[in-house]
Design an enzyme around this catalytic site. Structure first.
Site, PDB file in Angstrom:
ATOM      1  N   GLY A 148       0.825  -1.191   0.000  1.00  0.00           N
ATOM      2  CA  GLY A 148       0.000   0.000   0.000  1.00  0.00           C
ATOM      3  C   GLY A 148       0.867   1.252   0.000  1.00  0.00           C
ATOM      4  CD  GLN A 174       0.342   8.478  -3.274  1.00  0.00           C
ATOM      5  OE1 GLN A 174       0.831   9.068  -4.219  1.00  0.00           O
ATOM      6  NE2 GLN A 174      -0.732   8.932  -2.635  1.00  0.00           N
ATOM      7  CB  VAL A 175       7.099   7.304  -4.539  1.00  0.00           C
ATOM      8  CG1 VAL A 175       6.966   8.791  -4.206  1.00  0.00           C
ATOM      9  CG2 VAL A 175       8.534   6.958  -4.917  1.00  0.00           C
ATOM     10  CB  THR A 176       8.925   5.564   0.565  1.00  0.00           C
ATOM     11  OG1 THR A 176       9.637   6.182   1.648  1.00  0.00           O
ATOM     12  CG2 THR A 176       9.255   4.073   0.546  1.00  0.00           C
ATOM     13  CB  SER A 203       7.611   5.631   5.433  1.00  0.00           C
ATOM     14  OG  SER A 203       8.145   6.930   5.249  1.00  0.00           O
ATOM     15  CG  LEU A 204       3.877   2.195   9.240  1.00  0.00           C
ATOM     16  CD1 LEU A 204       4.700   3.318   9.831  1.00  0.00           C
ATOM     17  CD2 LEU A 204       2.611   1.991  10.045  1.00  0.00           C
ATOM     18  N   GLY A 205       4.144   0.904   5.020  1.00  0.00           N
ATOM     19  CA  GLY A 205       3.483   0.402   3.826  1.00  0.00           C
ATOM     20  C   GLY A 205       3.317  -1.094   3.962  1.00  0.00           C
ATOM     21  CG  LEU A 256       8.968  -0.481  10.604  1.00  0.00           C
ATOM     22  CD1 LEU A 256      10.179   0.404  10.940  1.00  0.00           C
ATOM     23  CD2 LEU A 256       8.314  -0.954  11.895  1.00  0.00           C
ATOM     24  CB  CYS A 276       4.053   9.199   1.578  1.00  0.00           C
ATOM     25  SG  CYS A 276       5.268   8.196   2.457  1.00  0.00           S
TER      26      CYS A 276
END
Length: 212
Positions: free
Chosen positions: A70, A72-74, A136-138, A150, A167
């Site tokens: 899930g 966006q860009v990181t 950040s989390l995804g 993370l 993100c």
């Protein structure tokens, strides 16, 4: 018997790690022990399922990989602690939102140990210090099991974040632990954050392993 295996993996290439996560999740069953994978990646941008190409401004010499998490860009790079959470949510009776909250609160508690006051935001997943994003989390959930996880900025070159809208937020400020805690290391933050994650997720028998 352990109910959680924590692997310290050092620096690992992104693609191979992603493939290993997918394979682990596809092949696990109701008896498979949950795992945390703690590592760093070489420099790479990853674009999540909600990502838009226009948020990658000027990647330059850093590869861009489209992934199935899930968000966006990181950016990932040396000096950033990445922890992938391979958790059977069904077994733990844990919803995705509860998992996200448990991760965010574990990061907040970890940073508080170093005197850093951090908090999540309801409108943008992750953890922030004075409005700047420090973690950040995804996540992705398949067959009731989570993978991805993370990324906590510890002591890294932050320049690549200026090449993207992190993100998906134009002009989002980013920060790292070493901005507030002198001498911060990935090794120390890994030890502290794993302890908080174990407590937050409710595992009791933890086995530590070096490598695969």
């Amino acid at each position: 018997m352990a109910d959680l295996i924590v692997r310290s993996l050092g620096q690992q290439p992104y693609m191979e790690t992603w493939e290993a996560m997918k394979s682990f999740t596809a092949n696990r069953d109701e008896t498979t022990v949950d795992e945390l994978w703690c590592l760093e990646h070489p420099r790479v941008f990853t674009q999540g399922q909600a990502g838009k190409a226009e948020h990658i401004l000027l990647p330059g010499d850093i590869p861009v990989i489209q992934v199935d998490r899930g968000g966006q860009v990181t950016y990932h790079g040396p000096g950033q602690l990445v922890i992938y959470l391979l958790i059977d949510l069904t077994r733990h009776k844990l919803g995705v939102r509860n998992l996200v909250s448990a991760i965010e609160q574990a990061i907040v508690r970890t940073l508080a140990q170093g005197g850093i006051e951090a908090a999540p935001r309801s409108d943008a997943p992750g953890v922030y210090v004075n409005g700047a994003k420090i973690a950040s989390l995804g996540l992705r959930v398949r067959r009731g099991c989570s993978f991805h996880g993370l990324a906590l900025n510890v002591n890294m070159d932050m320049e690549p974040f200026s090449r993207i809208n992190p993100c998906g937020y134009a002009g989002m400020s980013m920060c790292q632990v070493s901005d507030f805690e002198a001498g911060a290391s990935v090794y120390d933050l890994e030890r502290r954050l794993v302890s908080e994650l174990v407590e937050g997720l409710g595992h009791s028998q933890v086995e530590q392993r070096q490598g695969w």
